[in-house]
Design a protein around this motif. Sequence first.
Motif, PDB file in Angstrom:
ATOM      1  N   PHE A 101       0.305  -1.428   0.253  1.00 16.04           N
ATOM      2  CA  PHE A 101       0.024   0.255   0.293  1.00 16.04           C
ATOM      3  C   PHE A 101       1.043   0.882  -0.303  1.00 16.04           C
ATOM      4  CE2 PHE A 101      -3.537  -3.320   0.782  1.00 16.04           C
ATOM      5  CZ  PHE A 101      -4.176  -2.894   0.919  1.00 16.04           C
ATOM      6  N   THR A 133     -18.137  -4.287   4.020  1.00 16.54           N
ATOM      7  CA  THR A 133     -16.915  -3.254   4.167  1.00 16.54           C
ATOM      8  C   THR A 133     -18.112  -1.656   3.246  1.00 16.54           C
ATOM      9  OG1 THR A 133     -16.028  -5.046   3.331  1.00 16.54           O
ATOM     10  CG2 THR A 133     -15.316  -3.410   2.474  1.00 16.54           C
ATOM     11  N   GLN A 174      -4.280   3.371   8.836  1.00 19.79           N
ATOM     12  CA  GLN A 174      -4.374   0.955   8.473  1.00 19.79           C
ATOM     13  C   GLN A 174      -3.392   1.452   8.360  1.00 19.79           C
ATOM     14  OE1 GLN A 174      -8.284   0.540   7.178  1.00 19.79           O
ATOM     15  NE2 GLN A 174      -8.743  -0.621   9.037  1.00 19.79           N
ATOM     16  N   VAL A 175      -2.644   1.966   7.159  1.00 19.49           N
ATOM     17  CA  VAL A 175      -1.543   1.986   5.604  1.00 19.49           C
ATOM     18  C   VAL A 175      -0.082   2.332   6.580  1.00 19.49           C
ATOM     19  CG1 VAL A 175      -0.707   2.878   3.766  1.00 19.49           C
ATOM     20  CG2 VAL A 175      -3.230   2.039   3.815  1.00 19.49           C
ATOM     21  N   GLN A 182     -10.343  -4.555  -1.773  1.00 16.96           N
ATOM     22  CA  GLN A 182      -9.495  -4.175  -0.031  1.00 16.96           C
ATOM     23  C   GLN A 182      -9.519  -3.146   0.362  1.00 16.96           C
ATOM     24  OE1 GLN A 182      -6.257  -5.579   3.281  1.00 16.96           O
ATOM     25  NE2 GLN A 182      -6.705  -6.989   1.189  1.00 16.96           N
ATOM     26  N   TYR A 236      -9.901   6.865   0.938  1.00 15.44           N
ATOM     27  CA  TYR A 236      -9.664   5.527   1.628  1.00 15.44           C
ATOM     28  C   TYR A 236      -8.413   4.807   0.079  1.00 15.44           C
ATOM     29  CZ  TYR A 236     -13.444   5.363   4.375  1.00 15.44           C
ATOM     30  OH  TYR A 236     -13.981   5.636   4.948  1.00 15.44           O
ATOM     31  N   TYR A 237      -7.563   3.851   0.672  1.00 16.32           N
ATOM     32  CA  TYR A 237      -6.567   3.063  -0.130  1.00 16.32           C
ATOM     33  C   TYR A 237      -7.566   1.509  -0.758  1.00 16.32           C
ATOM     34  CZ  TYR A 237      -2.691   5.454   1.277  1.00 16.32           C
ATOM     35  OH  TYR A 237      -2.057   6.744   1.821  1.00 16.32           O
ATOM     36  N   ARG A 261      -8.312   0.297   3.466  1.00 12.77           N
ATOM     37  CA  ARG A 261      -7.726   0.566   4.478  1.00 12.77           C
ATOM     38  C   ARG A 261      -7.781   2.264   3.975  1.00 12.77           C
ATOM     39  NH1 ARG A 261      -2.468  -1.797   4.653  1.00 12.77           N
ATOM     40  NH2 ARG A 261      -3.294  -2.081   7.606  1.00 12.77           N
ATOM     41  N   THR A 262      -7.869   2.470   5.538  1.00 17.81           N
ATOM     42  CA  THR A 262      -7.805   3.746   5.798  1.00 17.81           C
ATOM     43  C   THR A 262      -6.379   3.884   6.297  1.00 17.81           C
ATOM     44  OG1 THR A 262      -7.694   3.452   7.716  1.00 17.81           O
ATOM     45  CG2 THR A 262      -9.313   3.493   7.261  1.00 17.81           C
ATOM     46  N   ILE A 302       1.074  -5.959   3.886  1.00 23.28           N
ATOM     47  CA  ILE A 302      -0.058  -6.743   4.249  1.00 23.28           C
ATOM     48  C   ILE A 302       0.993  -7.984   3.486  1.00 23.28           C
ATOM     49  CG2 ILE A 302      -2.356  -7.878   3.920  1.00 23.28           C
ATOM     50  CD1 ILE A 302      -3.552  -5.159   4.397  1.00 23.28           C
TER      51      ILE A 302
END
Length: 687
Positions: free
Chosen positions: A52, A110, A145-146, A139, A120-121, A141-142, A152
């Motif tokens: 990411f 989701t 989170q990244v 998927q 978002y990502y 992620r914020t 990941i």
Amino acid sequence: MPETENRTTLTPDTPVQYLKGVGPKLAQRFEKLGIRTLADLLQHYPRRYLDFTHPYPPAEAPVGVECVVRAQLLAKQGGRYAAGGRRVEKATAGDDVATLELTWFNNPYTIQKLEIGQEYYFQGVVAGGLLRRQMVNPQVRTAAQVSAVPLIPVYPQTDGLNSGAIGRCVAQLLPHAELLGDPLPPALLQKYRLPSKAQAVRDIHTPATPQAAQEARRRLIFEELLVLQLGMGLLKNRGSASTGAPMRRADPAPFWASLPFAPTGAQRRAVDQILEDMAGPRSMNRLLQGDVGSGKTLVAAAALWAAVGAGYQGALLAPTELLAQQHAETLNRLLAPFGIRVALLTGGLKAAARRTTLAAIRAGEADLVVGTHAILSEGVEFARLGLAVIDEQHRFGVRQRGALAEKGASPHLLVMSATPIPRTLGLLIYGDLDISILDELPPGRTPVKTRVMGGARRRDLYGFLDREIGAGRQVYIVCPAIEEGPDGGLAPVKTYYEQTAKALLPDRRVGLMHGKLKPKEKAAVMEDFRAGRLDALVSTTVIEVGVDVPNATVMVIENAERYGLSALHQLRGRVGRGAAESWCFLVSDNTAPAVQNRLRFLCSTTDGFAVAQYDLETRGPGDFFGSRQHGLPTLQIADLAANTRPLHAAQSEAAAILSADPLLDQPQHRLLADQVARMFDRAGPMN
């Protein structure tokens, strides 16, 4: 039951089922991945990462490629049900230039979490045009989170145990990574600037940057290759004990003179190397590597002739009863002029015949014993075993070599392989063996003509097969599967046999062979083909190894793109064994340039070493090592072809360590010795 939260109770050998949230049922799924203990789980490394750290804006995201897109959520649509009962959720994200249409199936949770106006990502595969892109089941992620976990890990997984679940279990253990201990001496860590084992394990599972993941991989690859080379070195040291079969250097002239043909220069050189080894003070430990049809059996016969002539018994281990019978016939023909008595020992022998054969071996009345795994079983006692030969070495594990050697007092060992491996790589892989290579074909062997064709021309091809059969020849037809695969694209061999082969050869005798037949059934079918009672044989790759039918002149390989080139080359080697012109047809409807280039390369050469080198460069080592790397332990992270530089370094360091500590019994090498034992204990025999 140990509490995994209490660090004092954790050990590397603690069963994985005691990890919080696992239990017996999930532990069974872990076992399918070879994970039984906490150490196994910590060393179940990711095969790749979802990165990411380099997101694209929607307009610049590459189409058809897995990537990450950073965009603002612009709108959410209500869920609906599509045909087939699947629930569909849709949303739109984008920036000032382009939008990204998002679709999820059967996943309302989701989209419920997403907030309009937030960035978002989105990770997935992008489709669509320049200004309007789409992504299905991404998927999400914020930014927070990244920032916390930029990469990941994606793990090898199995049914009922996905990568995410594995990652959550691993995360519980990472605070305890020191449990594994560090087998590398501090001097090596400093010399190669490697992180500690615990740091490398943490960084391989949860890297803060791509560079951290790369450094962790570098350290773990080096460690694994060092352990492998130490294990191979220990095997070589064990095999190079003072010989239990001392003999004078034999002169092969009488053996060569007994043949109705002249051996090749390569055969003469290999025999000279073997006879020199057998006359030395230490037990021979040699690999005889030769291309299909290069005459390895003749070289083995010369070695066995010399051993028996010196007063010893010989043994030859083959992977199948069919191949054992074939070797027994060939060796009996070659050695009978010298009065050498050949016995056959297989699992299919009846009790009375087995007792008689075992008594002859024990009494020394059988000079040469040819057989399958049955030779390794209890109750097989040699009077004076001097030379053990293993054919098709990749079908047997390293432990089985030792089991055969233990049938005598440090006998000489010769292992043979028909799978060409580029020489420099072979020298590293077979670190416990000296190598002889047969790189010439015997005179009279006509090179097989190889052609690529599409399935639309199958009827014309079968017309050619019918004409060959009419001229008194026989043909092989190879299919890659017994049952249809999940994509439905492969005709099962039984269906092909009934609906294609028999239908297009209605007046010919067509046989069927595959791996699910019982050994006696396989042997009966193959004997019918060898004896000429069948015109054509439809088969899976069970006919690949060692089968010798000189009257077979055509090999047809359906779905040829499914095989590596080295496997295709092995199959091609089943024809061209007589003087008649022979053909190999590679049937494939896959028109991808990479596939066609591979198949056309095979048409351009009959040199197995060139084929192996091409496979190595274009597809990696899997095609000719297979999943078990020719009986060596399965490697977790290293790649024997791609990691040649660390492999050379590991071999050099292993040699230095074993020179100072031949048995790895010094305290500073205890963890390395444990790693070697664990790696080679996992290496069971190949089937």
